[in-house]
Design an enzyme around this catalytic site. Structure first.
Site, mmCIF file in Angstrom:
data_model
loop_
_atom_site.group_PDB
_atom_site.id
_atom_site.type_symbol
_atom_site.label_atom_id
_atom_site.label_comp_id
_atom_site.label_asym_id
_atom_site.label_seq_id
_atom_site.Cartn_x
_atom_site.Cartn_y
_atom_site.Cartn_z
ATOM 1 N N ASN A 1 14.952 3.629 -86.326
ATOM 2 C CA ASN A 1 14.494 2.171 -85.738
ATOM 3 C C ASN A 1 13.032 2.442 -85.958
ATOM 4 O OD1 ASN A 1 13.397 0.141 -84.232
ATOM 5 N ND2 ASN A 1 14.071 0.862 -82.459
ATOM 6 N N TRP A 2 12.520 1.716 -86.965
ATOM 7 C CA TRP A 2 11.341 1.658 -87.501
ATOM 8 C C TRP A 2 10.297 1.034 -86.419
ATOM 9 C CZ3 TRP A 2 10.808 0.793 -93.336
ATOM 10 C CH2 TRP A 2 11.394 1.711 -93.997
ATOM 11 N N LYS A 3 10.928 0.245 -85.325
ATOM 12 C CA LYS A 3 9.926 -0.582 -84.374
ATOM 13 C C LYS A 3 8.837 -1.228 -85.381
ATOM 14 C CE LYS A 3 11.237 2.760 -81.115
ATOM 15 N NZ LYS A 3 10.990 3.703 -79.881
ATOM 16 N N HIS B 1 17.181 -3.414 -77.166
ATOM 17 C CA HIS B 1 16.493 -2.281 -77.123
ATOM 18 C C HIS B 1 15.656 -2.460 -75.782
ATOM 19 C CE1 HIS B 1 13.551 0.893 -77.767
ATOM 20 N NE2 HIS B 1 14.218 1.444 -78.701
ATOM 21 N N GLU C 1 12.779 -1.880 -75.259
ATOM 22 C CA GLU C 1 11.382 -2.307 -75.279
ATOM 23 C C GLU C 1 11.669 -3.983 -75.426
ATOM 24 O OE1 GLU C 1 10.496 -0.007 -78.784
ATOM 25 O OE2 GLU C 1 10.421 1.671 -77.611
ATOM 26 N N GLU D 1 20.198 5.020 -74.601
ATOM 27 C CA GLU D 1 18.801 5.402 -74.614
ATOM 28 C C GLU D 1 18.037 5.559 -73.556
ATOM 29 O OE1 GLU D 1 17.244 4.493 -78.944
ATOM 30 O OE2 GLU D 1 16.746 2.960 -78.063
ATOM 31 N N GLY E 1 10.048 7.888 -77.098
ATOM 32 C CA GLY E 1 8.785 8.048 -77.452
ATOM 33 C C GLY E 1 8.003 9.234 -76.601
ATOM 34 N N SER F 1 13.654 10.549 -78.365
ATOM 35 C CA SER F 1 13.205 11.579 -78.862
ATOM 36 C C SER F 1 13.953 12.659 -79.702
ATOM 37 C CB SER F 1 12.220 12.351 -77.755
ATOM 38 O OG SER F 1 11.289 11.601 -77.215
ATOM 39 N N GLY G 1 13.531 6.800 -83.532
ATOM 40 C CA GLY G 1 12.265 6.172 -83.571
ATOM 41 C C GLY G 1 11.394 6.946 -84.507
ATOM 42 N N GLY G 2 10.426 7.740 -83.837
ATOM 43 C CA GLY G 2 9.324 8.460 -84.452
ATOM 44 C C GLY G 2 9.708 9.227 -85.607
HETATM 45 P P1 13P Z 1 11.987 7.858 -80.268
HETATM 46 O O1 13P Z 1 12.905 8.561 -81.206
HETATM 47 O O2 13P Z 1 10.617 7.658 -80.952
HETATM 48 O O3 13P Z 1 11.968 8.377 -78.899
HETATM 49 O O4 13P Z 1 12.500 6.471 -80.159
HETATM 50 C C1 13P Z 1 13.819 6.316 -79.633
HETATM 51 C C2 13P Z 1 14.163 4.796 -79.830
HETATM 52 O O5 13P Z 1 13.552 3.946 -78.987
HETATM 53 C C3 13P Z 1 15.195 4.603 -81.058
HETATM 54 O O6 13P Z 1 15.536 3.020 -80.770
#
Ligand code: 13P
Length: 248
Positions: free
Chosen positions: A10-12, A95, A97, A167, A173, A213, A234-235
């Site tokens: 997930n590149w966000k 998600h 967010e 999640e 994050g 994470s 994510g990251g």
């Molecule tokens: P991180 O891997 O950066 O914690 O993000 C997880 C996430 O929200 C994937 O959708």
């Protein structure tokens, strides 16, 4: 039947179109793996160039959001038909967010899930508890509410295709991963919830990812758990490390 694993990035809100193509090319050889589904969920503006850049590879492309209406006066929104036409196979829905910053609720998400299936796009439906909810001991109550509301009216045949991402909000994050035991416990709880709503065969078919994470260091242990069928990353999906997660 064994569930095929699915590792999705997930590149966000990261990577311009030209940066996106550069990242796809950098990762190309690192994510080669015929035994898992590999997906890049990318910002809307990156979809077209990324679909082009992954042609001929094992990678599929996903969106990070979509709207439920067919078309019309919804300034700034993107429809399922637009995504489908652009070559999108998956869409992240719900998600945390989006639930938090953009106030998306379960009524809206249920409409989005229905529309995605109607268009032939597989939803990656996210759920998860806050730290406060975990400390109150209502994690599973909360997640069951999310799953039941978001899947209202969705058929067993559709759920068999669905991907659910667990999640925990406190792990996103933050560098603070849920332990493999904590993640397994909730993923099992989600599968039990699906069995209750549908039947055992549907629960056995649905794929459940862990996200929060997840990285090259912890992926192996998480993925070894019986109810964790993949990861939503994510990251760590924005760098070469993503290849290590895919191959974990
Ligand atoms: P991180 O891997 O950066 O914690 O993000 C997880 C996430 O929200 C994937 O959708």
């Amino acid at each position: 039947m064994a569930r095929r694993r699915i590792i999705a990035g997930n590149w966000k809100m990261n990577k311009t179109p030209s940066e996106a193509v550069a990242l796809v090319n950098e990762l190309k050889d690192l994510v080669k793996n015929d035994e898992v589904d590999v997906v890049y969920c990318v910002p809307a503006i990156d979809i077209v160039p990324v679909v082009e850049a992954v042609k001929g590879t094992n990678v599929q492309v996903g969106a990070e959001n979509m709207y439920f209406q067919e078309s019309g006066a919804y300034t700034g929104e993107i429809s399922a038909a637009m995504l489908k036409d652009a070559g999108v196979k998956y869409v992240i829905l719900g998600h945390s967010e989006r639930r938090d910053y953009f106030k998306e609720d379960d009524v809206l998400l249920n409409k989005k899930v229905k529309k995605a299936f109607e268009a032939g796009i597989t939803p990656i439906l996210c759920c998860g508890e806050s730290l406060e909810q975990r400390e109150l001991g209502v994690t599973m109550d909360w997640i069951r509410l999310q799953i039941k509301s978001d899947l209202d009216g969705i058929t067993a045949e559709q759920v068999k295709e669905l991907v659910i991402a667990y999640e925990p909000i406190w792990a996103i994050g933050t560098g603070k991963t849920a332990t493999a035991e904590q993640a397994q416990e909730v993923c099992k709880g989600i599968r039990d919830c699906i069995a209750e709503m549908y039947d055992e065969a549907t629960a056995e078919a649905v794929r459940i990812q862990y996200g929060g994470s997840m990285n090259a260091g912890n992926a192996k242990e998480l993925l070894a758990k019986p109810d964790i069928d993949g990861g939503l990353i994510g990251g760590a999906s924005l760098k070469a490390e993503f290849g290590d997660v895919v191959n974990a």
